[in-house]
Every structure is written in C-alpha cells, then in structure tokens.
Write a protein that holds these residues in place. Structure first.
Motif, PDB file in Angstrom:
ATOM      1  N   SER A  83       0.836  -1.200   0.000  1.00 33.43           N
ATOM      2  CA  SER A  83       0.000   0.000   0.000  1.00 33.43           C
ATOM      3  C   SER A  83       0.870   1.250   0.000  1.00 33.43           C
ATOM      4  CB  SER A  83      -0.953  -0.007   1.189  1.00 33.43           C
ATOM      5  OG  SER A  83      -0.242  -0.034   2.392  1.00 33.43           O
ATOM      6  N   ALA A  84       2.063   1.152   0.598  1.00 34.61           N
ATOM      7  CA  ALA A  84       2.964   2.307   0.578  1.00 34.61           C
ATOM      8  C   ALA A  84       3.392   2.608  -0.851  1.00 34.61           C
ATOM      9  CB  ALA A  84       4.180   2.039   1.454  1.00 34.61           C
ATOM     10  N   VAL A  85       3.643   1.562  -1.631  1.00 33.32           N
ATOM     11  CA  VAL A  85       4.084   1.791  -3.005  1.00 33.32           C
ATOM     12  C   VAL A  85       2.928   2.282  -3.869  1.00 33.32           C
ATOM     13  CG1 VAL A  85       5.139   0.732  -5.007  1.00 33.32           C
ATOM     14  CG2 VAL A  85       5.915   0.093  -2.769  1.00 33.32           C
ATOM     15  N   VAL A  86       1.718   1.751  -3.608  1.00 30.85           N
ATOM     16  CA  VAL A  86       0.536   2.258  -4.320  1.00 30.85           C
ATOM     17  C   VAL A  86       0.400   3.754  -4.048  1.00 30.85           C
ATOM     18  CG1 VAL A  86      -1.987   2.211  -4.370  1.00 30.85           C
ATOM     19  CG2 VAL A  86      -0.711   0.078  -4.312  1.00 30.85           C
TER      20      VAL A  86
END
Lengths: 283, 319
Positions: A178-181
């Motif tokens: 989710s951090a990369v999203v």
C-alpha cells in the motif's frame, strides 16, 4: 588485529552452500544434463530388444542396470524416462505456478466479483477428483505430450492462487504494497516488483511440493495406460510396468523409483535453500 | 488559495459482529470540514478510534469519502487508482506509523528512496541515484548505508528512509500518520526535529496525526481535536494548549503530565470513548463531559467560530 577480517570480507552475494545442498544441486544438474543429452548418453535404443538376455541382473556386462522382460536395457530406458518425466514435471509445475499466481494476484487486485469467481474455480478444482478428470480428457482427446503437460499444469494451480491471493491481500492491507501504491505506482509495478519477490519464497516451497506430486500423478496415469504411451517411456511408466516383475527382477522398478525419490528430495533441499538465500532478512 | 480544502467528509465502515447479525454502520469520519494553507502544519489529535487516521488517508485520496469533497490546489481529487490520481501522488505523500512495514524488505534503501522518481519518470537512473543520496544526507542517513536493507537499520533510521522517500518528488503536502509513536522517546525527538527542519526548509504543508500532544504542540501551527469522527475544536496550537475551551480539549490538555505535579483527577477523562457504532445522541462527548447540561443530549453541536482564530463545537463554553 580486529580490522583484518573486515578487509577480506566476502562479497554479500557469495553463496555458501551446505554439503547436502551441493550434492542435491549436483544431482539436479546431472538430471538436467541427462534430460538434454539422453540421445547421446544412452548405450542402446530404448526399444532395442535382446531376447537372449532377458531379465539379466544389474552388473551384467553391457547392461549395467540389467534388462527388462523383453531384454531392453534398463539404463537406456531410465535415461530416456528421466528426460520425459522431467519435461512433464518442470513444464507442469511452472505452468501451474504461473497460472495460479496470476489468478491469485488478479483476485487480490480486483476483489469483488473477480475474486469470487476465481475462488469458486479454485474450490471446484480442489473438489474435483483430478485423476478422473484426467482420465476423461485423455480418453477423449488421446494422449499427447502437450496435452499431458497442460493437464498436469492445471493440477495444483488452486494452491498457488490461494497463497498468492492471501499474501497479496495482506501485503496490500498493511505495509509495503500500500505504501508503493500510495507513491503512485501502477498495479503491474506493485505486483511484479514488490509483491512477487516478497511472496516468492512461499511459492517456491509450494513448487517443490507440486513437483513430486506431478511425477507421481504422471506415474499413476501412465500406469493406467493414459499417460506416456509405450514405446515411449517415463519414470512412472517404468515403475508401473516393472511392478509385474517385482519379485523376480526388482531392478526394473527400483531404478526409476530411486531416481524419482532422489530427484524430489533434491528439489526440496534446493528449494528450501533457495528460499533462505532469496530472503535478505535471513542472511 | 488554499492547498487543501475538505468539505463535509464522511467515511462509513460496515462491521458485522457475527454472520447472523445485520451489518452495523460505523461512521469513522462524520462530516469534517478542513482547510490547509500552503506550508502550514496542521495537527490532528484525538483518542484511538476518533477517526484521525481515516481522515488523514481521505485527505490524500487513498480512502474515498462516502460523502463530501476534497479539493487539492483548487481541483477536485481524482478517483482512486486512475492515472491522474497516480500522477498527483508526486505532490502528496505519506509518512507511516510503522516504517518497517512500509518498506519493502527485499530492496536496498537507496533504491526505495529513488522509487517515487522511477515511478513518476523523473530523471535518468544516475540522476535518481544522486537524488537518493542527497535525500539520505538531508534526513541524516550516511551515504554508505545506501545498500542496506530495512531490517539492518534501527527504527529511527527506517523512519528517516520513509521520510526521504516521501520527500523524493518534492511534494507540497505531507501526511504524517503517527510518525513517531512506534519509536523510542530519544529517537522521537530526532525525527520530530527532522520533520520540523524539513518543513521550515521546503515549506511543505503537513498534516500531523498524533495522540502525543507534546509532539503536536512542538511541530504544528494549528491543531484540530477530533472526537468520534468529528472535529470538536480547532485553533492555533498555542491557544489550544494554553487556553482550551471545549471540555474534551481541556481534558486532553490536562492529561499531559507535568514533572513533579500530580494530575488533577477531576479534569481527567473517565472511561473509554463510546463505540462509534452507537454514537451517543446529541453531542457525542456528553456522557463523559464534566460540563454536561440537559440540552447536550439533544442536537449535535456545530463547529462554530468563537474567536477569529478558533472554532469550537460546544454551546456550553461558547455561551
């Protein structure tokens, strides 16, 4: 004094293989070489009969692993069987891993209807008596190598789908995915560059489990006469036909059985080691 | 022009206690209005479950609101997952509570710091590499740590990596969701100072979510206090801690321990915040309020300006 060991520090990626894993790797390498070079390596043609030397025991000059009930050289047949079985097992394992992982990731990405459909298919696959399905398909379409590999490839995909889906969802719910999203990455980048390497260890272990199952499944089908067709030969096929001579000529069956056992063991050992090597936190 | 404007934000979650009960709607965020000027630092404080993290995610467009509207730089927030939403990520970034979870443990940190640049196609590979190194220096990481993996760093260093990654594209808005609560106290101060410095130097607008009032007071220009999904008071950070008006803010401010003094039990909050699925009628705070009047259980109090710099949602103290 204490600075010396730091100066000669080994490069990070330098693998230190335990002896057992080295042996397993050498065995697998040998299997692969045999698979590629069985035409050159085998002393006789696999159908060449020597009726005067039927059921000769291993160690007989010219037939180092003995001969079978038709006087065919077991060693030659074994080398050819290794090629066929490895082709089926590798092909089917990779096919099911790619197919299952793709579906699992699709389920995790789209959720909702897509996820439900894929999970229903996975349940359907798990509930299906696979041998009977395989029998039906092979009986209708006739046995061919491509069909056999594809059919085996469908065996076990639901495990990868479930694992990949579960791991992808948990990665997305809290943490790196989710951090990369949130950084603005496209789903393809998130899945291929971040989630796949992180879940690869679990998938690799699962592959080392599927591999022997595929070999055994192929043996079962061959034994039932629907797998690899004579005169072509596979490890399972050899075990199946050798069974009739178990008491009089056990070497016909034991040689391929031994190869199946050692190859699956080697795959497990190497897979386990590879999983640890791929995980930077375990270094 | 305001950098970020939010009007009437609502986020409802459905929860189910067991298979047979009908799902209950939990309003995690219940009608929030907020504005944020460029370069301003806004603190969001409140107890656990007050909806501050959900609000932070909604302000970034990660959690779509069920009602209400967010405008960034005057334009409405694009829908989650669209190309324009992804493009906007270069301008707004998030710092996470748990830096170890927020980092990919299989990639060296320099690669992760440069990743936003790669995603948004900024610069060549060598330029990105240089930028990652300069960011590492900015947040106080040594350049020789570039090839390290997250698990090889300490908690504070990991959070510096997350901050460096968030700063890579020079965003205009940074949402920090409890960025120091998982860190040791000694390291908290370093990270707070780092965030302050970066904010001063780059003029990034910041939404700072925390339950640690001392940290919020240190870093923020303005503070909004949340209770059960609503903002109950909003004022400059000096005002809110030196002269809190809303009874909930008073209780929060009074709960900050002062060395050597015993906390006055009469001002301390009693009990737990109520279940958000069963919000009390009227003012949600009235069951725990020391100033409760009969009217408090009637209408939901609105957040109204009491002075030019303060908004408060308590008719009792406003009167």
């Amino acid at each position: 004094m204490t600075a010396i060991p730091r100066l000669i520090r080994l490069p990070r990626a330098m693998p230190r293989m335990p002896i057992l894993v080295s042996v397993a790797a050498i065995w697998l390498l040998a299997m692969i070489i045999i698979a590629f070079g069985s035409d050159i390596l085998r002393p006789y043609d696999i159908t060449q009969m020597d009726l005067s030397a039927r059921l000769s025991a291993p160690g007989t000059a010219g037939h180092w692993l003995g001969t079978d009930e038709l006087g065919r050289d077991v060693l030659s047949r074994l080398l050819q069987s290794i090629r066929v079985s490895l082709l089926i097992a590798f092909g089917a394992t990779i096919l099911s891993a790619v197919f299952g992982t793709t579906l699992g990731f699709l389920a995790a990405q789209f959720r909702g209807g897509v996820e439900h459909t894929i999970l229903v298919l996975a349940d359907f696959q798990a509930a299906l008596p696979f041998l009977i399905l395989a029998l039906a398909v092979l009986a209708f379409f006739g046995s061919s190598m491509t069909l056999l590999v594809c059919l085996m490839g469908f065996y076990g995909w639901e495990r990868y789908a479930r694992i990949a889906r579960g791991l992808a969802i948990s990665a997305g719910a809290q943490g790196y995915a989710s951090a990369v999203v949130q950084l603005g990455a496209r789903p393809s980048r998130v899945y291929l560059r971040h989630i796949l390497p992180n879940v690869a260890s679990t998938l690799i272990v699962s592959m080392t489990l599927t591999f022997p199952e595929v070999i055994l499944m192929e043996s079962g089908l061959s034994f039932l006469g629907l797998g690899v067709q004579p005169p072509e030969s596979s490890l399972g096929n050899m075990v199946g036909f050798g069974r009739d001579y178990l008491t009089r000529a056990p070497w016909i069956m034991l040689a391929p059985a031994f190869v199946i056992m050692l190859t699956t063991l080697a795959i497990s050992l190497c897979g386990d080691w590879l999983r640890d090597r791929l995980d930077p936190t375990l270094r | 022009m305001m950098l970020l404007e939010a009007h009437g934000l609502v986020r409802t979650y459905l929860t189910r206690k067991s298979m047979f009960t009908p799902p209950e709607a939990v309003r995690a965020v219940d009608g929030v209005d907020l504005v944020l000027a460029p370069g301003e630092a806004l603190g969001l404080v409140g107890e656990s479950g007050s909806g501050k993290s959900t609000l932070g995610r909604m302000l970034l467009g990660i959690d779509p609101p069920d009602a209400g509207e967010i405008r960034f730089n005057g334009a409405p927030m694009p829908a989650l997952g669209t190309a324009s939403w992804r493009k906007l990520r270069a301008q707004m970034q998030m710092v996470f509570q748990d830096p170890l979870a927020a980092l990919d443990r299989r990639l060296p940190i320099a690669e992760q710091i440069a990743e936003p640049l790669a995603i948004h196609g900024i610069g060549t590979a060598s330029e990105r590499n240089d930028r990652a190194r300069s960011l590492m220096a900015q947040v106080g990481l040594r350049v020789d740590q570039a090839g390290r993996f997250p698990h090889e760093l300490s908690g504070g260093q990991r959070q510096r990596v997350v901050i460096a990654r968030a700063l890579a594209t020079s965003p205009r808005l940074l949402v920090c969701d409890e960025p120091v609560s998982a860190l040791d106290v000694s390291i908290q101060a370093q990270v707070v100072n780092l965030l302050r410095d970066l904010q001063d130097r780059h003029g990034i607008a910041m939404v700072f979510i925390s339950h640690d009032l001392k940290v919020v007071r240190n870093i923020c220009d303005r503070v909004a206090v949340m209770y059960l999904g609503r903002i109950v008071e909003e004022a400059s950070s000096d005002d809110i801690f030196s002269s809190p008006r809303h009874p909930y803010t008073r209780a929060l401010a009074a709960s900050v321990p002062i060395p050597g003094a015993r906390l006055d039990p009469s001002t301390l909050l009693q009990g737990e915040p109520p279940n958000p699925a069963r919000r009390p009628e009227g003012c949600a705070f009235h069951p725990r309020c020391t100033l409760m009047r009969p009217g408090c259980a009637g209408a939901v109090p609105r957040l109204l300006p009491t002075t030019p710099t303060r908004r408060s949602a308590c008719p009792v103290v406003a009167a």
